[in-house]
Design an enzyme around this catalytic site. Structure first.
Site, mmCIF file in Angstrom:
data_model
loop_
_atom_site.group_PDB
_atom_site.id
_atom_site.type_symbol
_atom_site.label_atom_id
_atom_site.label_comp_id
_atom_site.label_asym_id
_atom_site.label_seq_id
_atom_site.Cartn_x
_atom_site.Cartn_y
_atom_site.Cartn_z
ATOM 1 N N ASP A 89 0.865 -1.185 0.000
ATOM 2 C CA ASP A 89 0.000 0.000 0.000
ATOM 3 C C ASP A 89 0.900 1.233 0.000
ATOM 4 O O ASP A 89 1.380 1.664 1.046
ATOM 5 C CB ASP A 89 -0.908 0.001 1.233
ATOM 6 C CG ASP A 89 -1.956 -1.098 1.209
ATOM 7 O OD1 ASP A 89 -1.683 -2.178 0.643
ATOM 8 O OD2 ASP A 89 -3.051 -0.886 1.763
ATOM 9 N N LYS A 153 -6.474 3.325 -3.344
ATOM 10 C CA LYS A 153 -6.935 3.329 -1.949
ATOM 11 C C LYS A 153 -7.216 4.760 -1.517
ATOM 12 O O LYS A 153 -6.455 5.673 -1.833
ATOM 13 C CB LYS A 153 -5.857 2.678 -1.081
ATOM 14 C CG LYS A 153 -6.145 2.639 0.409
ATOM 15 C CD LYS A 153 -5.027 1.886 1.122
ATOM 16 C CE LYS A 153 -5.124 1.997 2.620
ATOM 17 N NZ LYS A 153 -4.020 1.281 3.305
ATOM 18 N N LYS A 182 -9.828 0.284 -2.793
ATOM 19 C CA LYS A 182 -9.802 -0.021 -1.360
ATOM 20 C C LYS A 182 -10.214 1.218 -0.588
ATOM 21 O O LYS A 182 -9.619 2.281 -0.747
ATOM 22 C CB LYS A 182 -8.402 -0.475 -0.924
ATOM 23 C CG LYS A 182 -8.306 -0.749 0.586
ATOM 24 C CD LYS A 182 -6.939 -1.297 0.969
ATOM 25 C CE LYS A 182 -6.778 -1.416 2.477
ATOM 26 N NZ LYS A 182 -5.457 -1.977 2.870
#
Length: 222
Positions: A89, A153, A182
């Protein structure tokens, strides 16, 4: 519906301990969560705890501000992969985006995506929607898609707010179907998680995963 397959069970507090990471991994394994997201220093521990399971080992890169030099992020990603991470991430360089240096920002994502995919690792790019205008969210989403990100994300959880339904809806309209979303940051109830999934989120990042599943159980018993 059960939330477990959507959840990245997350613990990124600066004061987290090794024992808490072990507990996080055991909970993820017991409940069948999609993955865990742990600090880089605990990737090897999480990989050991989750060996032989389908639970993904995720960690953060360039966290939480994203303005590290690209070479620093790249080396951090290499270390994480070597330690056993299967998902990264990475925080987008928001400063470059806001400065209009889009080619540089895109190249950084592309470099990390190439590295990740070489090792069959997923790259999620955190764009920190709380700091962006609507136009900048669209720019960031398109940049990530063109650079090869697997997921976009919403948030680090360290900004003024986390994910919103509006953010996720905008991302879904702005991204090709091949790039997933996400949602993370401030997701504390089953209702909030379900609303984000309905808006287009494919993953939910939460430090409250077990409690969300408890709501699953309570709902099914009514």
């Amino acid at each position: 519906m059960t939330l477990a397959p959507y959840l990245d069970h997350t613990l990124l507090r600066p004061d987290c301990t090794a024992d808490q990471i072990r507990q996080l991994c055991q909970e993820a394994k017991a409940h069948g969560f999609a993955g865990v997201c742990v600090p880089p220093c605990y990737v090897a521990l999480a990989a050991q705890e989750l060996a032989g399971t389908a639970v993904a080992v995720g960690t953060v890169i360039g966290f939480p501000l994203g303005y590290q030099d690209t070479r620093t992020k790249f080396r951090e990603a290499e270390h994480a992969i070597e330690a056993g991470a299967t998902e990264l991430d990475m925080v987008l360089n928001i400063s470059l985006l806001k400065s209009g240096q889009l080619p540089q920002a895109e190249q950084e994502v592309e470099d990390l995506a190439d590295l990740a995919h070489l090792h069959d690792v997923l790259l999620k790019v955190i764009i920190e929607t709380a700091l962006l205008t609507e136009a900048e969210i669209i720019q960031a989403a398109q940049l990530c898609a063109e650079a090869g990100a697997d997921l976009v994300k919403t948030s680090t959880g360290f900004a003024s707010r986390g994910a919103s339904v509006e953010d996720v809806e905008l991302l879904r309209r702005s991204l090709p179907a091949t790039v997933r979303i996400k949602a993370s940051g401030g997701i504390r109830t089953r209702a909030a998680a379900l609303a984000l999934i309905a808006a287009g989120a494919d993953r939910i990042g939460s430090s409250n995963g077990v409690a969300l599943l408890s709501e699953d159980d309570a709902t099914s018993s009514v």
